[in-house]
Design a protein around this motif. Sequence first.
Motif, PDB file in Angstrom:
ATOM      1  N   ALA A  96       0.825  -1.212   0.000  1.00 39.26           N
ATOM      2  CA  ALA A  96       0.000   0.000   0.000  1.00 39.26           C
ATOM      3  C   ALA A  96       0.861   1.264   0.000  1.00 39.26           C
ATOM      4  O   ALA A  96       0.505   2.261  -0.620  1.00 39.26           O
ATOM      5  CB  ALA A  96      -0.935  -0.005   1.204  1.00 39.26           C
TER       6      ALA A  96
ATOM      7  N   VAL B 285      -5.457  -3.050  -0.693  1.00 38.76           N
ATOM      8  CA  VAL B 285      -4.726  -3.800  -1.717  1.00 38.76           C
ATOM      9  C   VAL B 285      -5.422  -5.144  -1.969  1.00 38.76           C
ATOM     10  O   VAL B 285      -6.446  -5.450  -1.352  1.00 38.76           O
ATOM     11  CB  VAL B 285      -3.238  -3.999  -1.322  1.00 38.76           C
ATOM     12  CG1 VAL B 285      -2.522  -2.662  -1.221  1.00 38.76           C
ATOM     13  CG2 VAL B 285      -3.104  -4.783  -0.015  1.00 38.76           C
TER      14      VAL B 285
ATOM     15  N   THR C  81      -0.841  -7.797  -3.593  1.00 43.25           N
ATOM     16  CA  THR C  81      -0.436  -6.952  -4.722  1.00 43.25           C
ATOM     17  C   THR C  81      -1.367  -5.745  -4.834  1.00 43.25           C
ATOM     18  O   THR C  81      -2.342  -5.644  -4.094  1.00 43.25           O
ATOM     19  CB  THR C  81      -0.547  -7.739  -6.047  1.00 43.25           C
ATOM     20  OG1 THR C  81      -1.887  -8.241  -6.161  1.00 43.25           O
ATOM     21  CG2 THR C  81       0.422  -8.906  -6.099  1.00 43.25           C
ATOM     22  N   ARG C  82      -1.062  -4.854  -5.779  1.00 48.05           N
ATOM     23  CA  ARG C  82      -1.947  -3.707  -5.994  1.00 48.05           C
ATOM     24  C   ARG C  82      -3.096  -4.053  -6.930  1.00 48.05           C
ATOM     25  O   ARG C  82      -4.162  -3.473  -6.834  1.00 48.05           O
ATOM     26  CB  ARG C  82      -1.166  -2.533  -6.573  1.00 48.05           C
ATOM     27  CG  ARG C  82      -0.181  -1.946  -5.598  1.00 48.05           C
ATOM     28  CD  ARG C  82       0.612  -0.844  -6.252  1.00 48.05           C
ATOM     29  NE  ARG C  82      -0.030   0.435  -6.079  1.00 48.05           N
ATOM     30  CZ  ARG C  82       0.252   1.278  -5.090  1.00 48.05           C
ATOM     31  NH1 ARG C  82       1.146   0.971  -4.198  1.00 48.05           N
ATOM     32  NH2 ARG C  82      -0.366   2.427  -5.000  1.00 48.05           N
TER      33      ARG C  82
END
Length: 454
Positions: free
Chosen positions: A144, A169, A198-199
């Motif tokens: 984040a 996220v 992950t994003r």
Amino acid sequence: ITVSDLVDESYKRIQEVDDKVGAFLALNEDQARTYAKELDEALNSRNEFGLLFGMPIGVKDNIVTKGLRTTCASKILENFDPIYDATVVKHLQNAEAVTIGKLNMDEFAMGSSTENSSIKPTRNPWNLETVPGGSSGGSAAAVAAGEVPFSLGSDTGGSIRQPAAFCGVVGLKPTYGRVSRFGLVAFASSLDQIGPVTRSVEDNAFLLQAISGVDEMDSTSANVEVPDFLSSLTGDVKGLKIAVPKEYLGEGVNEEVKQSVLDALKVLEGLGATWEEVSLPHSKYALATYYLLSSSEASANLARFDGVRYGHRSDNAENLIELYKQSRAEGFGNEVKRRIMLGTYALSSGYYDAYYKKAQKVRTLIKKDFEDVFEKYDVIIGPTTPTPAFKIGENVKDPMTMYANDILTIPVNLAGVPGISVPCGLSNGLPLGLQIIGKHFDESTVYRVAHAFE
Ligand code: GLN
């Protein structure tokens, strides 16, 4: 752009923000930079590259990394340098990802706020007064805060999904057996899974692709085909049947959280999916079942920390029994001790039938609830957590309130099915998470639905 640039960027960002966020426990800087140079040379000399070529990644500190300090955020492993790599770490090497460092967590993954780390708390990058969730708080906060684009967490009762929700996220707990647990320091072996944080959903699918698969070093890893997860990111959810458990939108769930789920369901309806309310009738027993089973398993798993083979050894012991007792008394934090006592009690003769065995039976009923729903529906959708991130310190004195935070994630571990948390709005400036739960080994459909929001 070179791999060295990416790695530079990552360490630069860590320098800028990590004294506030506190996501990292150890950095792998020299090795990472040397490896980045090697990869930069490869960029010119070959034309096939690993799946995560040059991608900076952070690894939760309960996943062993050869020669790189691995503490589980516990005093008992303060000076522990593993002599081998976890299978997932080998997979990362094969995929040519660059390990940036090790990430903070609740001690031995026991907690929901990363406040149980015996080293330092991690703060939520969205609001430094609030917790990042836990136990993989470092994994979610690092992503984040833009310190790394990828991280690995572990999830026994929500420890990937809940921090992913709190930090805005994407976090997935794979099906039990999808990813090898070899080299994951065991908390509750029948529930633990390593998974990607992950994003984006696409990045998440890449990382899961890299770490999945059967492993001869973990007999509970499943010998099932690993599909091409990326090919399921079509955005097409037409005709998909969604179940929404009424227990997941009931008492104790914040109104804004409920509304964000209903809004997400509208989006999916607009794309041609349909949803209906269902019931997972044994949900109300999930929390009690989880804490009995996970603590029982933890009490057995943590018996190996005896001051002889690993980690901290007390200097004050006069004989062997005292050595065990004092090393453990000095090395473990309060929450870990609470779980060991609870688990030892539940497993002791005279109580075993009433607690441990009973909990095993209820676990089967909870699993059956999911199987029944999945006979008619493709996925189950609900919130990841009943509320957004809470304030640091707010729940530390009250373990029961802390435990209740995982009420919506825990049943998924008990059933062994996959679940993801994706961002789905804000409440008071803090992110909320939408949880999408799939059938055993059907991460593809989970990703397909999750991707529809991107
Ligand atoms: N918060 C839960 C617990 O304290 C779950 C932790 C986890 O998934 N590792 O046990």
